[in-house]
Design a protein around this motif. Structure first.
Motif, mmCIF file in Angstrom:
data_model
loop_
_atom_site.group_PDB
_atom_site.id
_atom_site.type_symbol
_atom_site.label_atom_id
_atom_site.label_comp_id
_atom_site.label_asym_id
_atom_site.label_seq_id
_atom_site.Cartn_x
_atom_site.Cartn_y
_atom_site.Cartn_z
ATOM 1 N N TRP A 1 11.220 -12.980 -4.338
ATOM 2 C CA TRP A 1 11.007 -11.569 -4.659
ATOM 3 C C TRP A 1 9.623 -11.163 -4.164
ATOM 4 O O TRP A 1 8.932 -11.955 -3.525
ATOM 5 N N GLY A 2 9.221 -9.923 -4.431
ATOM 6 C CA GLY A 2 7.989 -9.412 -3.840
ATOM 7 C C GLY A 2 6.725 -9.908 -4.502
ATOM 8 O O GLY A 2 5.958 -10.689 -3.938
ATOM 9 N N GLY A 3 6.495 -9.472 -5.740
ATOM 10 C CA GLY A 3 5.272 -9.819 -6.444
ATOM 11 C C GLY A 3 4.751 -8.612 -7.200
ATOM 12 O O GLY A 3 5.463 -7.622 -7.401
ATOM 13 N N ILE A 4 3.496 -8.685 -7.619
ATOM 14 C CA ILE A 4 2.854 -7.596 -8.357
ATOM 15 C C ILE A 4 1.717 -7.047 -7.506
ATOM 16 O O ILE A 4 0.901 -7.802 -6.969
ATOM 17 N N ILE A 5 1.667 -5.721 -7.405
ATOM 18 C CA ILE A 5 0.625 -5.033 -6.638
ATOM 19 C C ILE A 5 -0.082 -4.062 -7.576
ATOM 20 O O ILE A 5 0.574 -3.282 -8.277
ATOM 21 N N VAL A 6 -1.407 -4.112 -7.590
ATOM 22 C CA VAL A 6 -2.196 -3.183 -8.405
ATOM 23 C C VAL A 6 -3.125 -2.414 -7.472
ATOM 24 O O VAL A 6 -3.912 -3.017 -6.731
ATOM 25 N N LEU A 7 -3.029 -1.085 -7.507
ATOM 26 C CA LEU A 7 -3.837 -0.208 -6.661
ATOM 27 C C LEU A 7 -4.830 0.542 -7.540
ATOM 28 O O LEU A 7 -4.428 1.237 -8.478
ATOM 29 N N GLY A 8 -6.121 0.406 -7.241
ATOM 30 C CA GLY A 8 -7.138 1.018 -8.086
ATOM 31 C C GLY A 8 -8.070 1.951 -7.341
ATOM 32 O O GLY A 8 -7.868 2.272 -6.164
ATOM 33 N N LYS A 9 -9.144 2.348 -8.035
ATOM 34 C CA LYS A 9 -10.073 3.359 -7.526
ATOM 35 C C LYS A 9 -11.466 2.796 -7.245
ATOM 36 O O LYS A 9 -12.419 3.554 -7.071
ATOM 37 N N ALA A 10 -11.594 1.478 -7.218
ATOM 38 C CA ALA A 10 -12.903 0.869 -6.974
ATOM 39 C C ALA A 10 -13.209 0.864 -5.472
ATOM 40 O O ALA A 10 -12.309 0.974 -4.634
ATOM 41 N N PRO A 11 -14.486 0.708 -5.106
ATOM 42 C CA PRO A 11 -14.882 0.820 -3.694
ATOM 43 C C PRO A 11 -14.277 -0.254 -2.797
ATOM 44 O O PRO A 11 -14.072 -1.401 -3.199
ATOM 45 N N ILE A 12 -14.017 0.150 -1.565
ATOM 46 C CA ILE A 12 -13.659 -0.748 -0.471
ATOM 47 C C ILE A 12 -14.536 -0.351 0.715
ATOM 48 O O ILE A 12 -15.191 0.697 0.693
ATOM 49 N N ASN A 13 -14.578 -1.174 1.748
ATOM 50 C CA ASN A 13 -15.513 -0.870 2.838
ATOM 51 C C ASN A 13 -14.851 -0.352 4.108
ATOM 52 O O ASN A 13 -15.464 -0.347 5.177
ATOM 53 N N THR B 1 -14.228 -0.540 9.878
ATOM 54 C CA THR B 1 -15.074 -0.846 8.723
ATOM 55 C C THR B 1 -16.318 0.027 8.705
ATOM 56 O O THR B 1 -16.941 0.265 9.745
ATOM 57 N N ASP B 2 -16.674 0.514 7.533
ATOM 58 C CA ASP B 2 -17.921 1.250 7.335
ATOM 59 C C ASP B 2 -19.012 0.222 7.049
ATOM 60 O O ASP B 2 -19.120 -0.286 5.931
ATOM 61 N N MET B 3 -19.818 -0.077 8.050
ATOM 62 C CA MET B 3 -20.810 -1.146 7.921
ATOM 63 C C MET B 3 -21.963 -0.770 6.999
ATOM 64 O O MET B 3 -22.803 -1.611 6.684
ATOM 65 N N SER B 4 -22.005 0.491 6.549
ATOM 66 C CA SER B 4 -23.026 0.877 5.568
ATOM 67 C C SER B 4 -22.593 0.524 4.148
ATOM 68 O O SER B 4 -23.400 0.571 3.219
ATOM 69 N N LYS B 5 -21.317 0.180 3.981
ATOM 70 C CA LYS B 5 -20.798 -0.205 2.667
ATOM 71 C C LYS B 5 -21.022 -1.701 2.431
ATOM 72 O O LYS B 5 -21.386 -2.451 3.339
#
Length: 426
Positions: free
Chosen positions: A136-148, A287-291
């Motif tokens: 089967w697929g699995g569990i995916i959690v999508l949040g609002k924390a920073p990414i780069n 990629t935002d290299m400033s992050k």
């Protein structure tokens, strides 16, 4: 006065180094915290047939009850800031034909708080003799924390509903709920050669999310993968995953502690499977290299290869790519070739290597230490870490000498053997 001050300084310094040397290595606990809630032989378990179907979209609060057994059909989205609550002891079976997958979308929550004596189980819907990784697929959690990534928002490459497939933002404190005392078995469906679901995918998940006491077994891709986000994770178990046990990318800021990866040669991908794969991006152009670049602090970790007879199918335990920070301390690593492999682009300058620290470790039965894909850098790398007083002990011990009870067939206990003074810090 100056002499007394100097003596006092050296006493404090000596005490600090003595305490560092005495810290227990590998996973820790007064008792074996892997008891009661884990299962290293999930193929032997009979689960009740499903009494309830979960499908489509959950757009208001819903509670799953232990008295029912649920079948996850297709991709199920929790949306509209709803909370999915799951009682301890509940069993959710992922449908094989429709690749049952649970997605907690941006703003929604999952409260899956099992008990040590009554864990929540996500597993295959197949009969026990037919179960296999990727059912089967699995569990995916999508949040609002920073990414780069450029723009600070991104989507996962899993053929999800476009309007619901987004993660990232500015809230490092974002709360996507609780995952505690849960097992995830036989997940990680390969959708194509380039699209592979994980046991647990955490994308832009914030640090108020609780993640501990999670066992993922027989995933057909990674067990745990973090795409950005800011998390504290502990008491995690990855067992016989096909690809990586812990994978971090997109500027993930992660503290992971008291966790174990148990690898087996016949559950490894020939393309290269590691306990830790750490990078800051797939492509620098996006990629935002400033992050922030990915930074992983890993302490009291046990990485063990259960391979026998030198089949050679399990390679390095840790793989690190350029522009990444990785700190591994108070840990035990046993049975890999080599211990660490660095991407050739990292180079061998002090500025690059200072981003990667390895302290107070037992590296056991590893064919090679900290190596580079560019073999010409190996001598410089070795000299750099030798000069850091890192406290890395290279040993040649049997697993039975190193760990308390490294027997998967019984009740495994991968805490350090109390008779091993190197491991317990005496």
């Amino acid at each position: 006065m100056k002499t007394k001050t100097t003596i006092a300084f050296f006493i404090v310094l000596s005490t600090f180094f003595l305490q560092a040397q005495q810290q227990t290595k590998g996973i820790i606990g007064t008792n074996n915290w892997m008891n009661n809630w884990t299962n290293f032989k999930p193929a032997a378990n009979e689960y009740n047939e499903a009494t309830n179907i979960i499908a489509g979209t959950i757009d208001k609060d819903l509670k799953l009850l232990k008295r029912n057994t649920y079948q996850l059909v297709g991709v199920v989205y929790v949306t509209n800031n709803a909370t999915l609550t799951i009682e301890p002891g509940t069993v959710i079976r992922g449908d094989d034909k429709t690749c049952g997958t649970l997605v907690i979308t941006n703003g929604a929550k999952i409260i899956a708080e099992g008990l040590e004596t009554d864990p929540i189980i996500f597993t295959s819907n197949k009969e026990k003799t037919e179960r296999k990784p990727g059912d089967w697929g699995g569990i995916i959690v999508l949040g609002k924390a920073p990414i780069n990534t450029l723009g600070g928002l991104h989507t996962l490459p899993f053929d999800l509903e476009p309007l619901l497939n987004h993660y990232g933002g500015q809230d490092a404190e974002d709360n996507s709920g609780v995952l505690k005392y849960i097992r995830i078995e036989y997940a990680g469906r390969k959708l194509s050669s380039l699209k592979e679901l994980n046991g647990l995918s955490l994308a832009g998940v914030g640090r108020k999310t609780v993640l501990n006491n999670i066992q993922i077994s027989y995933s057909n891709d990674d067990s745990f993968e973090c795409y950005g986000g800011d998390l504290n994770m502990s008491n995690l178990i990855s067992y016989r995953t096909t690809d990586d046990d812990f994978d971090f990318t997109q500027g993930a800021q992660i503290n992971i502690s008291n966790s174990v990866a148990i690898r087996h040669p016949f559950s490894s991908d020939i393309s290269g499977s590691r306990c830790f794969e750490v990078d800051s991006y797939d492509k620098i152009g996006g990629t935002d290299m400033s992050k922030k670049m990915t930074k992983i602090n890993a302490s009291n970790i046990t990485l063990v290869n259960m391979e026998e007879n030198n089949q050679g199918l399990v390679r390095e335990s840790v793989y690190v790519r350029e522009n990444t920070f990785f700190n591994l301390s108070n840990s035990i690593i046993s049975g890999f070739t080599p211990f660490v492999l660095l991407e050739g682009n990292i180079g061998n300058g002090d500025e690059n290597l200072a981003k990667l620290t390895f302290k107070n470790l037992i590296v056991n039965n590893c064919n090679g230490g900290i190596n580079s894909e560019s073999s010409s850098s190996n001598a410089v790398i070795e000299n750099f870490y030798n000069s850091q007083n890192s406290g890395i002990e290279y040993t040649k011990l049997k697993n039975t000498e190193l760990f308390t009870t490294p027997n998967i067939k019984g009740s495994p206990d991968f805490r350090a053997n109390v008779n091993n003074t190197l491991a317990i810090g005496n």
